[in-house]
Design a protein around this motif. Structure first.
Motif, PDB file in Angstrom:
ATOM      1  N   THR A  55       0.811  -1.216   0.000  1.00 61.44           N
ATOM      2  CA  THR A  55       0.000   0.000   0.000  1.00 61.44           C
ATOM      3  C   THR A  55       0.848   1.272   0.000  1.00 61.44           C
ATOM      4  O   THR A  55       0.298   2.370  -0.085  1.00 61.44           O
ATOM      5  CB  THR A  55      -0.969   0.009   1.200  1.00 61.44           C
ATOM      6  N   ASN A  56       2.165   1.122   0.088  1.00 59.64           N
ATOM      7  CA  ASN A  56       3.046   2.272  -0.074  1.00 59.64           C
ATOM      8  C   ASN A  56       3.405   2.496  -1.540  1.00 59.64           C
ATOM      9  O   ASN A  56       4.094   3.459  -1.870  1.00 59.64           O
ATOM     10  CB  ASN A  56       4.331   2.084   0.740  1.00 59.64           C
ATOM     11  N   ASN A  57       2.962   1.579  -2.402  1.00 54.44           N
ATOM     12  CA  ASN A  57       3.262   1.636  -3.827  1.00 54.44           C
ATOM     13  C   ASN A  57       1.985   1.988  -4.585  1.00 54.44           C
ATOM     14  O   ASN A  57       1.108   1.139  -4.762  1.00 54.44           O
ATOM     15  CB  ASN A  57       3.817   0.288  -4.290  1.00 54.44           C
ATOM     16  N   GLN A  58       1.876   3.231  -5.015  1.00 57.31           N
ATOM     17  CA  GLN A  58       0.645   3.672  -5.669  1.00 57.31           C
ATOM     18  C   GLN A  58       0.386   2.912  -6.967  1.00 57.31           C
ATOM     19  O   GLN A  58      -0.765   2.579  -7.278  1.00 57.31           O
ATOM     20  CB  GLN A  58       0.708   5.173  -5.953  1.00 57.31           C
ATOM     21  N   GLU A  59       1.429   2.619  -7.730  1.00 58.13           N
ATOM     22  CA  GLU A  59       1.241   1.885  -8.985  1.00 58.13           C
ATOM     23  C   GLU A  59       0.709   0.483  -8.720  1.00 58.13           C
ATOM     24  O   GLU A  59      -0.124  -0.026  -9.474  1.00 58.13           O
ATOM     25  CB  GLU A  59       2.558   1.824  -9.769  1.00 58.13           C
ATOM     26  N   LEU A  61      -1.186  -0.360  -6.222  1.00 48.56           N
ATOM     27  CA  LEU A  61      -2.596  -0.196  -5.856  1.00 48.56           C
ATOM     28  C   LEU A  61      -3.453   0.046  -7.094  1.00 48.56           C
ATOM     29  O   LEU A  61      -4.570  -0.490  -7.203  1.00 48.56           O
ATOM     30  CB  LEU A  61      -2.747   0.966  -4.877  1.00 48.56           C
ATOM     31  N   THR A  90      -2.183   8.992  -0.942  1.00 50.03           N
ATOM     32  CA  THR A  90      -2.307   7.893  -1.903  1.00 50.03           C
ATOM     33  C   THR A  90      -3.761   7.614  -2.231  1.00 50.03           C
ATOM     34  O   THR A  90      -4.133   7.444  -3.399  1.00 50.03           O
ATOM     35  CB  THR A  90      -1.642   6.623  -1.341  1.00 50.03           C
ATOM     36  N   ASN A  93      -5.149  10.257  -4.481  1.00 46.37           N
ATOM     37  CA  ASN A  93      -4.665  10.072  -5.853  1.00 46.37           C
ATOM     38  C   ASN A  93      -5.375   8.913  -6.542  1.00 46.37           C
ATOM     39  O   ASN A  93      -5.652   8.974  -7.748  1.00 46.37           O
ATOM     40  CB  ASN A  93      -3.153   9.839  -5.848  1.00 46.37           C
ATOM     41  N   LEU A  94      -5.672   7.848  -5.794  1.00 44.70           N
ATOM     42  CA  LEU A  94      -6.412   6.724  -6.369  1.00 44.70           C
ATOM     43  C   LEU A  94      -7.809   7.162  -6.809  1.00 44.70           C
ATOM     44  O   LEU A  94      -8.277   6.789  -7.888  1.00 44.70           O
ATOM     45  CB  LEU A  94      -6.527   5.588  -5.349  1.00 44.70           C
ATOM     46  N   HIS A  97      -7.436   9.048  -9.975  1.00 50.59           N
ATOM     47  CA  HIS A  97      -7.069   8.187 -11.102  1.00 50.59           C
ATOM     48  C   HIS A  97      -8.287   7.451 -11.654  1.00 50.59           C
ATOM     49  O   HIS A  97      -8.436   7.320 -12.879  1.00 50.59           O
ATOM     50  CB  HIS A  97      -6.010   7.174 -10.664  1.00 50.59           C
TER      51      HIS A  97
END
Length: 412
Positions: A55-59, A61, A90, A93-94, A97
């Motif tokens: 969950t620290n990796n936005q890509e 997620l 995050t 941003n999700l 997106h």
């Protein structure tokens, strides 16, 4: 037709179950994305879908949510955080997106950096404690001398009073700063330190949704130098003028920080110069606050927040007026929790809404001076302040536990 789903990024031992239950009531399938799903025991207990993902990796997620879209109609995304509030950025941003309702990521990011938050509030004329940003022990000492001891020393990013301490002399200042910067604390080694004036006075908090003030509460803390909440009450006992001043300040904070969407929690101290803003949290409050607000006002923060993030109309108008109190159960020593007693008797008292322990017997107890020191809580509500306080006292008096340490043993 695809099942409507609510994505929950990470979890929360207090609010997590409330979101799960509220989502299901609203006809949504809750799906948790977590780096370590097993840490949230309510997921297995409720049979809730959980997906392991960084969950620290936005890509990562984004990829996982895209995969889930093949099966579900993702109606909304929200989440929780522990120490690192950057997860809220995050989540924002999700939402952007996937073209879902959500807050402005830039506003959340600026708010989660307490130094930047202080700057924006000060520029808008909002009263805050004097503050400085330091990178090392030398700077912390210098800034503390400028502000004047005692001072608050804390990480520039974080939550739950983690790493927050009142330093009354240079020895305490040096020791705590070294602790924060030395890797023992949860903050990164590159973390900077916020040095703040100690704003002494009664504590109040407000909870907002969008640009609407929902509730005003008060809290009492345990002994300094830490800031561990012992008791919370809603509504706070304020005069009409005091309420207006806090309400007006709350709205000024939202405008200054660009937080016109979603929930916020704002903390104050009422000092000799009036209410001073300690910090603004761009999120729903944790622990017992949502329950207290529902008991006191009839407003369900969690359900209405889910409606907001899924694009539905929300309504947090008060439907009644009671007084709700939560007493946190705080151990007075470290050691092994031997036993807990009296829960069923306390729960049976009229007016008690909940008695809950977060730990079980034989659990190691390690106090850190933050929100995790609480091992449980009691919540009560009634039409009056006096009656509610009496109910809480009776319930807490029935509860006991024993902790055995290496040096001694003690019972409550």
């Amino acid at each position: 037709m695809a099942i409507r789903a609510l994505i929950l990024v990470e979890g929360h031992r207090a609010n997590g179950p409330l979101y799960i239950q509220a989502a299901q009531r609203l006809g949504l399938q809750p799906i948790t994305l977590s780096a370590h799903p097993a840490q949230y025991d309510y997921l297995a207990a409720e049979g809730i879908d959980a997906v392991r993902v960084d969950t620290n990796n936005q890509e990562a997620l984004i990829r996982e949510c895209s995969r889930l879209q093949a099966t579900y109609n993702i109606s909304g995304i929200t989440g929780f955080t522990g120490f690192d509030e950057s997860l809220y950025v995050t989540v924002a941003n999700l939402c952007r997106h996937f073209d879902l309702p959500g807050p402005n990521p830039l506003s959340i990011e600026r708010c989660c950096d307490k130094f930047t938050q202080h700057q924006l509030l000060a520029e808008a004329g909002v009263p805050t404690p004097a503050y400085r940003l330091a990178a090392n022990v030398t700077e912390v000492k210098s800034f503390a001398a400028e502000i004047g001891l005692p001072v608050i020393v804390k990480p520039a990013k974080g939550s739950g009073s983690s790493g927050v301490r009142l330093c009354r002399d240079m020895d305490e200042l040096t020791k705590h700063t070294s602790y924060l910067l030395g890797g023992e604390h949860m903050c990164p080694l590159s973390q900077k330190i916020l040095v703040e004036e100690f704003a002494d006075g009664p504590y109040y908090s407000t909870d907002t949704m969008g640009e609407s003030l929902i509730a005003v509460g008060a809290a009492e803390f345990g002994p300094l130098p830490h800031f561990v909440v012992h008791e919370c009450i809603f509504p706070a006992s304020l005069t009409d003028d005091e309420y207006k001043r806090i309400a007006d300040l709350s709205l000024s904070c939202l405008r200054a920080l660009g937080l016109g969407w979603g929930p916020s929690n704002i903390e104050f101290r009422w000092t000799k110069r009036g209410p001073v803003v300690i910090e603004v949290n761009p999120r729903l409050p944790g622990w017992t606050t949502p329950r207290l607000i529902q008991l006191a006002y009839g407003a369900d923060l969690v359900t209405e927040h889910i409606k907001l993030v899924t694009g539905q109309e929300w309504d947090l108008r008060a439907t009644h007026s009671h007084v709700a109190v939560a007493r946190n159960l705080i151990p007075d020593r470290d050691g092994i929790l031997d036993w807990i007693d009296g829960v069923s008797h306390a729960s049976a008292i009229a007016g008690v809404s909940e008695v809950k322990f977060y730990v079980k017997a034989k659990t190691p107890i390690v106090r850190r001076g933050d929100y995790l020191d609480s091992i449980g809580h009691v919540i009560a509500a009634s039409p009056t302040n006096t009656r509610t306080k009496s109910i809480i006292r009776r319930a807490v008096d029935l509860i006991g536990w024993s902790i055995t340490s290496n040096e001694t043993s003690g019972e409550r």
